[in-house]
Design an enzyme around this catalytic site. Sequence first.
Site, mmCIF file in Angstrom:
data_model
loop_
_atom_site.group_PDB
_atom_site.id
_atom_site.type_symbol
_atom_site.label_atom_id
_atom_site.label_comp_id
_atom_site.label_asym_id
_atom_site.label_seq_id
_atom_site.Cartn_x
_atom_site.Cartn_y
_atom_site.Cartn_z
ATOM 1 N N ALA A 11 -12.145 23.922 -14.318
ATOM 2 C CA ALA A 11 -10.976 23.104 -13.985
ATOM 3 C C ALA A 11 -9.985 23.859 -13.110
ATOM 4 C CB ALA A 11 -10.308 22.614 -15.267
ATOM 5 N N SER A 13 -8.887 24.788 -8.916
ATOM 6 C CA SER A 13 -8.480 23.866 -7.855
ATOM 7 C C SER A 13 -9.683 23.095 -7.285
ATOM 8 C CB SER A 13 -7.750 24.609 -6.736
ATOM 9 O OG SER A 13 -8.533 25.657 -6.242
ATOM 10 N N GLY A 15 -12.854 22.495 -8.722
ATOM 11 C CA GLY A 15 -13.444 21.556 -9.686
ATOM 12 C C GLY A 15 -12.556 20.336 -9.859
ATOM 13 N N LYS A 108 -19.132 29.570 -4.858
ATOM 14 C CA LYS A 108 -19.599 30.323 -3.683
ATOM 15 C C LYS A 108 -19.538 31.815 -3.987
ATOM 16 C CE LYS A 108 -18.104 26.827 -0.329
ATOM 17 N NZ LYS A 108 -17.050 26.397 0.595
ATOM 18 N N LYS A 192 -19.081 34.102 4.147
ATOM 19 C CA LYS A 192 -17.890 33.706 4.922
ATOM 20 C C LYS A 192 -16.610 34.165 4.216
ATOM 21 C CE LYS A 192 -16.317 30.209 2.266
ATOM 22 N NZ LYS A 192 -14.986 30.133 1.686
ATOM 23 N N SER A 255 -7.167 29.196 3.368
ATOM 24 C CA SER A 255 -8.164 30.086 2.761
ATOM 25 C C SER A 255 -7.495 31.241 2.027
ATOM 26 C CB SER A 255 -9.095 30.643 3.840
ATOM 27 O OG SER A 255 -9.784 31.775 3.337
ATOM 28 N N ARG A 256 -7.849 31.377 0.729
ATOM 29 C CA ARG A 256 -7.307 32.492 -0.056
ATOM 30 C C ARG A 256 -7.850 33.817 0.455
ATOM 31 N NH1 ARG A 256 -8.858 29.127 -4.697
ATOM 32 N NH2 ARG A 256 -10.880 29.314 -3.708
ATOM 33 N N ASN A 257 -9.125 33.813 0.881
ATOM 34 C CA ASN A 257 -9.717 35.052 1.396
ATOM 35 C C ASN A 257 -9.001 35.510 2.658
ATOM 36 O OD1 ASN A 257 -12.218 35.747 -0.314
ATOM 37 N ND2 ASN A 257 -12.343 33.530 -0.052
HETATM 38 N N1 LIG Z 1 -10.639 26.009 -3.690
HETATM 39 C C1 LIG Z 1 -11.438 25.668 -2.703
HETATM 40 O O1 LIG Z 1 -10.987 25.122 -1.679
HETATM 41 C C2 LIG Z 1 -12.912 25.901 -2.817
HETATM 42 C C3 LIG Z 1 -13.457 26.763 -3.763
HETATM 43 N N2 LIG Z 1 -14.796 26.964 -3.807
HETATM 44 C C4 LIG Z 1 -15.392 27.844 -4.809
HETATM 45 O O2 LIG Z 1 -15.199 27.279 -6.094
HETATM 46 C C5 LIG Z 1 -15.208 28.313 -7.090
HETATM 47 C C6 LIG Z 1 -13.993 28.118 -7.978
HETATM 48 O O3 LIG Z 1 -12.844 28.350 -7.170
HETATM 49 P P1 LIG Z 1 -11.445 27.631 -7.375
HETATM 50 O O4 LIG Z 1 -11.533 26.466 -8.290
HETATM 51 O O5 LIG Z 1 -10.897 27.415 -6.038
HETATM 52 O O6 LIG Z 1 -10.648 28.823 -8.095
HETATM 53 P P2 LIG Z 1 -9.273 28.759 -8.888
HETATM 54 O O7 LIG Z 1 -8.747 30.147 -8.878
HETATM 55 O O8 LIG Z 1 -8.414 27.649 -8.414
HETATM 56 O O9 LIG Z 1 -9.723 28.400 -10.362
HETATM 57 C C7 LIG Z 1 -10.660 29.151 -11.082
HETATM 58 C C8 LIG Z 1 -10.825 28.468 -12.408
HETATM 59 O O10 LIG Z 1 -11.900 29.064 -13.105
HETATM 60 C C9 LIG Z 1 -11.478 29.217 -14.453
HETATM 61 N N3 LIG Z 1 -12.249 30.268 -15.107
HETATM 62 C C10 LIG Z 1 -12.083 31.606 -15.025
HETATM 63 N N4 LIG Z 1 -12.990 32.218 -15.800
HETATM 64 C C11 LIG Z 1 -13.724 31.249 -16.385
HETATM 65 C C12 LIG Z 1 -14.787 31.260 -17.333
HETATM 66 N N5 LIG Z 1 -15.287 32.404 -17.810
HETATM 67 N N6 LIG Z 1 -15.302 30.073 -17.734
HETATM 68 C C13 LIG Z 1 -14.807 28.916 -17.254
HETATM 69 N N7 LIG Z 1 -13.790 28.834 -16.365
HETATM 70 C C14 LIG Z 1 -13.273 29.998 -15.943
HETATM 71 C C15 LIG Z 1 -10.010 29.549 -14.351
HETATM 72 O O11 LIG Z 1 -9.359 29.284 -15.567
HETATM 73 P P3 LIG Z 1 -8.119 30.205 -16.089
HETATM 74 O O12 LIG Z 1 -7.325 30.597 -14.869
HETATM 75 O O13 LIG Z 1 -7.389 29.297 -17.000
HETATM 76 O O14 LIG Z 1 -8.759 31.364 -16.750
HETATM 77 C C16 LIG Z 1 -9.580 28.572 -13.281
HETATM 78 O O15 LIG Z 1 -9.318 27.305 -13.820
HETATM 79 C C17 LIG Z 1 -15.224 29.636 -6.306
HETATM 80 O O16 LIG Z 1 -16.540 30.127 -6.286
HETATM 81 C C18 LIG Z 1 -14.781 29.230 -4.907
HETATM 82 O O17 LIG Z 1 -15.307 30.083 -3.894
HETATM 83 C C19 LIG Z 1 -15.635 26.336 -2.952
HETATM 84 C C20 LIG Z 1 -15.153 25.467 -2.003
HETATM 85 C C21 LIG Z 1 -13.755 25.187 -1.867
HETATM 86 O O1 LIG Z 2 -14.620 27.801 0.438
HETATM 87 C C1 LIG Z 2 -13.567 27.336 0.798
HETATM 88 C C2 LIG Z 2 -13.469 26.254 1.793
HETATM 89 O O2 LIG Z 2 -14.719 25.798 2.208
HETATM 90 C C3 LIG Z 2 -12.305 27.886 0.257
HETATM 91 O O3 LIG Z 2 -12.077 29.129 0.824
HETATM 92 P P1 LIG Z 2 -11.156 30.199 0.109
HETATM 93 O O4 LIG Z 2 -11.827 30.560 -1.208
HETATM 94 O O5 LIG Z 2 -11.073 31.355 1.050
HETATM 95 O O6 LIG Z 2 -9.825 29.551 -0.130
#
Ligand SMILES: NC(=O)C1=CN([C@@H]2O[C@H](COP(=O)(O)OP(=O)(O)OC[C@H]3O[C@@H](n4cnc5c(N)ncnc54)[C@H](OP(=O)(O)O)[C@@H]3O)[C@@H](O)[C@H]2O)C=CC1
Ligand SMILES: O=C(CO)COP(=O)(O)O
Length: 336
Positions: A11, A13, A15, A108, A192, A255-257
């Site tokens: 859950a 950003s 998801g 990713k 990337k 992008s956070r990266n």
């Molecule tokens: N944001 C984007 O635009 C995109 C992200 N992604 C990929 O999606 C994945 C998730 O990123 P994103 O959602 O953005 O990251 P965030 O930092 O927004 O959220 C990460 C989430 O993962 C949870 N988490 C941490 N550890 C665990 C665990 N052991 N079990 C279950 N949940 C856990 C955190 O919960 P808590 O903080 O409460 O511990 C938090 O809710 C990454 O691999 C990212 O590269 C891919 C495409 C786009």
């Molecule tokens: O993967 C992503 C967009 O496709 C999100 O990139 P960041 O994790 O760098 O924010």
Amino acid sequence: MSPKKIAVLGAGSWGTAMAVMMARAGHHITLWGHNPSHIKQLKIDNSNVEFLPGTDFPSTLSVTDQLEETVEEHDFLMLAVPSHAFRQTLLKCKPQLKKDTIVSWITKGFETGTGLLAHEIVIETLGKDTKLALISGPSFALEVADNLPTAVVVASTDIEVATEVADIIRNANFLTFPTKHLASAEIGGAMKNILAIAAGISDGLGYGANARAALITLGLTEMVQLGHVYNCSESSFLGLAGVGDLVLTCTDNQSRNRRLGLQLGQGKKIDDAKQTIGQEVEGIHAAREVHAICEKWSLDMPICIQTYRILYEGLAPDVAVRYLLSRAQLAEPQLD
Ligand SMILES: NC(=O)C1=CN([C@@H]2O[C@H](COP(=O)(O)OP(=O)(O)OC[C@H]3O[C@@H](n4cnc5c(N)ncnc54)[C@H](OP(=O)(O)O)[C@@H]3O)[C@@H](O)[C@H]2O)C=CC1
Ligand SMILES: O=C(CO)COP(=O)(O)O
């Protein structure tokens, strides 16, 4: 496409944005998060999602912190946890998993410590007959939550599964293209993130648009080079999950990266930069795994290696760039 029951596991950003987008399209979505207080907060105030301001939850979206019953009640899972939590989440799902459940993911990154790709972890933990698929491509969470047009690939070694998943999640603002190039899509999505850190560092140092374009282009050749280890074709990196996501994350401050790199280039310490971002920065972990893979296979991937040295060995960003420039007398790297 008739409405489906889909469980999004994770859950954060991304998801949450995918859950909202699919629920708006009429699917019945359960969003699972591991942190009970975060889930409680979402139940109380679902229009105040951290990092996705102004995102209202449709009535077809429910949230939970109960994993067992969520897995039991669904035959379509979408893992959205960070790469460091991927294997443990699969293992927690395993006892309740039905034989034909679709296991898809939007994570990713490589596995920390082993460098495995996500599909290798799925096969190791759940078996080779698992119906699996990756959804990847240029897709910032906030833009998907804002209903802006987005195009991604759905990759699986079984093109029928890729097509099934692509058909289910496609809608007017979310285009999906099935592909069988699974390993390339995984490598593209993980690599990337390292290259976006590198582009951010260059911009943070003030090196300008020419240097950024060079990093993107030469970074693509490093992506292709790593792909050779997995028998991926050069052309499989020229789509949305490869060059598409590379361009997006290297050039836009969502992008956070890239933002981490910008701060490093401006002289900030890595821990301070991570804290300011406050979310997952997958490229930090991926750089370590790619460094190990390069050592194992004697690969020459200077941008990734210099990024690793900045992140893990305290190398000064300007020294790393001078090193990259000193290699300029070599022939221009080619894709083939
Ligand atoms: N944001 C984007 O635009 C995109 C992200 N992604 C990929 O999606 C994945 C998730 O990123 P994103 O959602 O953005 O990251 P965030 O930092 O927004 O959220 C990460 C989430 O993962 C949870 N988490 C941490 N550890 C665990 C665990 N052991 N079990 C279950 N949940 C856990 C955190 O919960 P808590 O903080 O409460 O511990 C938090 O809710 C990454 O691999 C990212 O590269 C891919 C495409 C786009
Ligand atoms: O993967 C992503 C967009 O496709 C999100 O990139 P960041 O994790 O760098 O924010």
